[in-house]
Every structure is written in structure tokens, then in C-alpha cells.
Design an enzyme around this catalytic site. Structure first.
Site, PDB file in Angstrom:
ATOM      1  N   HIS A  90      -7.488  -5.865  -0.093  1.00 52.07           N
ATOM      2  CA  HIS A  90      -6.270  -5.069   0.088  1.00 52.07           C
ATOM      3  C   HIS A  90      -5.518  -5.610   1.303  1.00 52.07           C
ATOM      4  O   HIS A  90      -5.933  -5.393   2.442  1.00 52.07           O
ATOM      5  CB  HIS A  90      -6.729  -3.624   0.332  1.00 52.07           C
ATOM      6  CG  HIS A  90      -5.629  -2.627   0.438  1.00 52.07           C
ATOM      7  ND1 HIS A  90      -4.919  -2.204  -0.648  1.00 52.07           N
ATOM      8  CD2 HIS A  90      -5.140  -1.947   1.505  1.00 52.07           C
ATOM      9  CE1 HIS A  90      -4.040  -1.299  -0.258  1.00 52.07           C
ATOM     10  NE2 HIS A  90      -4.149  -1.125   1.040  1.00 52.07           N
TER      11      HIS A  90
ATOM     12  N   SER B 127       0.821  -1.201   0.000  1.00 50.03           N
ATOM     13  CA  SER B 127       0.000   0.000   0.000  1.00 50.03           C
ATOM     14  C   SER B 127       0.867   1.269   0.000  1.00 50.03           C
ATOM     15  O   SER B 127       1.728   1.399  -0.856  1.00 50.03           O
ATOM     16  CB  SER B 127      -0.940  -0.065   1.211  1.00 50.03           C
ATOM     17  OG  SER B 127      -2.100   0.643   0.928  1.00 50.03           O
TER      18      SER B 127
HETATM   19  C1  GTR Z   1      -5.338   4.601   1.704  1.00 46.82           C
HETATM   20  C2  GTR Z   1      -4.816   5.382   0.532  1.00 46.82           C
HETATM   21  C3  GTR Z   1      -4.100   4.484  -0.422  1.00 46.82           C
HETATM   22  C4  GTR Z   1      -3.217   3.463   0.250  1.00 46.82           C
HETATM   23  C5  GTR Z   1      -3.757   3.003   1.576  1.00 46.82           C
HETATM   24  C6  GTR Z   1      -2.732   2.270   2.426  1.00 46.82           C
HETATM   25  O1  GTR Z   1      -6.073   5.345   2.606  1.00 46.82           O
HETATM   26  O2  GTR Z   1      -5.890   6.003  -0.091  1.00 46.82           O
HETATM   27  O3  GTR Z   1      -3.366   5.238  -1.355  1.00 46.82           O
HETATM   28  O4  GTR Z   1      -1.940   3.937   0.405  1.00 46.82           O
HETATM   29  O5  GTR Z   1      -4.253   4.029   2.346  1.00 46.82           O
HETATM   30  O6  GTR Z   1      -1.628   2.737   2.662  1.00 46.82           O
HETATM   31  O7  GTR Z   1      -3.140   1.200   2.892  1.00 46.82           O
END
Ligand code: GTR
Length: 418
Positions: A399, A253
Site C-alpha cells: 500500500h 488511500s
Molecule cells: C486505513 C483505512 C483505509 C485507507 C487507509 C489510508 O486505515 O482502513 O480505508 O484509507 O487507512 O488512508 O491509508
């Protein structure tokens, strides 16, 4: 555990491919003056430095020159019934007594004939979140509020021990003959917008005083800078048992955006893994689907340099796009992974970026994504593309980082680092 990814109120993300604006990707093999890049030498002497400079000035910001580091080994212990040695090391940014520091935790298999290849990655919930062993010190720093009662205010509590263990299958990594080094990312720069007073921004920020304010380093650049200093430490402390010519930098992420920038800007990293990195990571900005440049700069104003806000709802004006970031890693192996339920990170945009980096990999004498040309279509879920030097998969699910993801990274490392 880890970040939330839902859109905040007021922002309606587009998930409809038919609403993607028309765009043309900037060609990694045409220099800014329009000249084609047709040899490895031209890539290395003209185009690569030019692209690096553009990413610094327009996306991540210019970081200070590498500072000297010093380190102190805080603990060393045999763990997992003799399988491995775990060390905790404080790495100081600079030689001054009051230099800021980050705590690196390393594991190396005890059964080894010499230094081992290793993965190096930042973690979201402290080293104590990677493994529940109470002997690992609870990180005393600032934490984003945890969702499962893992923080009291902005401090980690005992419930956070082992909270991200599923993302760090340490024994699997060790069993496969690799070491692991990890650091809490907040040690380097706490993840909130304080005008860059704390973390290494505060301590080293004066060194970028001559850089135009809009192009000074953001937090992603600071985290990547920390990864490079961690590699300096692994190089200087051979007792840690890591073969520093074979270190794969990995991140999930926002920390996947970070591993890509670390790998692009520091050619000592032998392999780079981007897990679900999305916007500002592996996904093409020009597709403006899921999370967009405007949205990310609004919600996380400290991650990128201020110049990047010029491309809010105006992505095509940016002189670079993220396939060129992947190309900056060439000819070293890179692995981009997406997840089917992570449309926020635009899996298709991540795949297309990996495929669009392929011509640079081939110019540098590798097989790129494998075969004669990159696949025209995304692979089916859970079918890894891994025959070349650019790997890609779309994992079924959310995710996250799972054992399936790690298995692919370890297989890729076996092919290129062992
Ligand atoms: C979210 C963001 C993403 C991603 C994520 C993370 O809020 O929108 O770009 O980086 O965090 O780091 O899990």
C-alpha cells in the site's frame, strides 16, 4: 509514513473469495424508476444527476455550495537548479478576514511555452513532507502521530521534512512537462472525529443546516471540496502557469477516495487517479472483503455521512456501489491502481468496479477500458491496462505510491491531456 492499514483488534477481516455474500451490482444504466438509459443525453440529464444525488445522500454527504475564495501568494522561488518555479499560496475559504485557509504548493517547469497540464493532490504529511527543502514552511497544524518520530504529540517536527518525498517524484513530473499542486489535507479538515467543529466543517457547516443531519458532508467530502477550491485558485491566478482545463486530480488511500469523489462531483477535473483507494473508494462495497463498510464507519466515523452506517454489514441495501462512482467521471479519463500486498483495499474489487463502469464510458462514445469489451479477468501484476480511457494496474508490492505508479499516470496523461 501515511496511514496504517492493519485491522484493529476485534475485527476479523474476510479474505476468502468463497465467503463473499451473493450480490447483484446496481446497474449504472438503469434509472431508479427502472427505465433503461440508452443515450448520452439520458445519462447526462437523468442518470448522472440521480447517481450524484444518491452518492451525496447515502455515502459522502451533501457539501455546501462553492464559497468564493481569495488567495495570497506567500512565496515564489526557482528550484531544482532552474528546472522549476515553486510557489506557496494561501487559499481562503470565503472573503472574511478570519476565513479558514489551506496552503497550496505548486511547481511548474520553467521550460514551457504556455500553461502546463498538472496533477493536483492532497498530501498526508504537509507540503514540507513532499520535499525536504527547509525553505518550505513546516505546517503548524494538527497531524496524526507519525510512526518514525516525525511528530511531537500532534505537531510535525523537523524529521517530517521530505518524509513522503518518495510518493511525490516532483522532478519526474516536471521533466515530463507537468506541473504539480499539493495541499496538506489537514489544512482543510483535520483527520479526527471532533463532531465537525474544526476545519472548513466548522466554518462552512451552517450552510448545510437545511440538509437532513444524516446526509451532511463527512471529511472525505470536505477534502474534495478543498480540491475544487484549489482548482478555483489555479483558475484565478494565471501566474501559477497551470492549464486548468488539464488538471488531473490524484490521491492515495483515503485521499484516493477523495480524488474519486472530487472528480465525480466536479466535472472540471480533466482526469482522475485513484491510488489504492479501497473501501469507500474504487472497491466494490458489496464484496465485503478486506475492509468493509461496517469496519470503516466504526474506525473512521467522520469520513462518510451518517446515512452510510445504515449499510454496515448490509451493503446490498445501499442504492449505489463504487463502480457507479467511477462511472460519474465518464467520459473523462480515470485510472484505478491497486497493489498486490494491499488486500485490505481489495484489488479485485477495484478492478471489477473499473470494469463495471465501462458500459457508461462506451455509451458516452469512448473506448472504456479499450478493446471491444473490458477484460473478463484481472491483468497480471505490473501489466497496465491503458489503451482506453479507464486505466488499471495491479502493482507488485505494498500500500503505497511508487515511481511505477506515477509512470503509468504520466503515460495516461500524455495520451489524454497533452
Ligand atoms: C486505513 C483505512 C483505509 C485507507 C487507509 C489510508 O486505515 O482502513 O480505508 O484509507 O487507512 O488512508 O491509508
Amino acid at each position: 509514513c501515511g496511514p496504517s492499514i492493519g485491522p484493529a483488534s476485534g475485527f476479523e477481516p474476510n479474505y476468502d473469495e468463497s465467503k463473499i455474500p451473493d450480490y447483484t451490482l446496481p446497474d449504472p444504466l438503469v434509472s431508479q424508476d427502472g427505465a433503461p438509459i440508452t443515450s448520452a443525453e439520458q445519462w447526462n440529464t437523468v442518470r448522472r444527476p440521480e447517481l450524484l444525488d444518491l452518492f451525496e445522500k447515502h455515502v459522502y454527504g451533501v457539501s455546501p455550495k462553492p464559497c468564493p475564495i481569495r488567495h495570497e501568494v506567500v512565496s515564489r522561488k526557482t528550484v531544482f537548479n532552474g528546472l522549476a518555479t515553486r510557489s506557496e499560496i494561501d487559499v481562503f475559504f470565503g472573503l472574511a478576514d478570519d476565513a479558514p485557509s489551506m496552503r497550496m504548493m505548486t511547481y511548474v517547469p520553467n521550460e514551457r511555452s504556455g500553461p502546463v497540464p498538472a496533477f493536483l493532490g492532497l498530501n498526508f504529511q504537509g507540503n514540507h513532507g513532499v520535499d525536504a527543502d527547509p525553505a518550505i514552511e513546516l505546517n503548524p497544524g494538527w497531524f496524526r502521530e507519525g510512526r518514525n518520530g516525525t511528530t511531537d504529540g500532534n505537531k510535525a517536527n523537523e524529521k517530517s521534512r521530505g518524509a513522503t518525498a518518495s510518493r511525490w517524484p516532483v522532478k519526474m513530473i516536471l521533466d515530463r512537462g507537468y506541473g504539480l499542486a499539493t495541499i496538506y489535507y489537514g489544512d482543510i479538515d483535520p483527520d479526527f472525529d471532533d463532531g465537525f467543529k474544526n476545519g472548513i466543517h466548522g466554518a462552512l457547516g451552517g450552510q448545510v443546516a437545511d440538509v437532513a443531519p444524516e446526509s451532511r458532508w463527512g471529511s472525505i467530502a470536505a477534502w474534495a471540496y478543498g480540491l475544487s477550491r484549489a482548482l478555483d485558485c489555479l483558475e484565478s491566478e494565471s501566474e501559477l502557469g497551470v492549464d486548468t482545463s488539464k488538471v488531473a486530480v490524484i490521491g492515495h488511500s483515503r485521499l484516493g477516495k477523495t480524488s474519486l469523489w472530487a472528480g465525480a462531483s466536479d466535472p472540471r477535473f480533466a482526469m482522475v487517479v485513484s491510488n489504492n483507494s479501497g473501501c469507500g473508494g474504487a472497491a466494490l462495497s458489496r464484496r465485503a472483503i478486506g475492509e468493509t463498510v461496517g469496519r470503516i464507519n466504526t474506525v473512521f466515523p467522520h469520513w462518510f455521512c451518517d446515512q452510510f452506517t445504515e449499510y454496515n454489514e448490509n451493503e446490498s441495501a445501499c442504492p449505489v456501489d463504487q463502480h457507479q462512482l467511477i462511472a460519474l467521471i465518464a467520459p473523462r479519463p480515470v485510472y484505478v491502481a491497486s497493489a498486490s500486498e494491499d488486500q485490505w483495499a481489495d484489488p479485485k474489487g477495484e478492478f471489477l468496479a473499473a470494469a463495471a463502469a465501462d458500459p457508461v464510458y462506451r455509451l458516452l462514445g469512448t473506448r472504456g477500458m479499450g478493446g471491444d469489451a473490458p477484460p473478463a479477468k484481472m491483468p497480471a501484476a505490473d501489466r497496465a491496462i491503458n489503451r482506453g480511457v479507464i486505466g488499471y494496474h495491479l502493482r507488485t508490492g505494498k500500500h503505497d505510491v511508487t515511481d511505477y505508479d506515477w509512470q503509468q499516470y504520466l503515460d495516461m496523461a500524455d495520451r489524454h491531456l497533452q
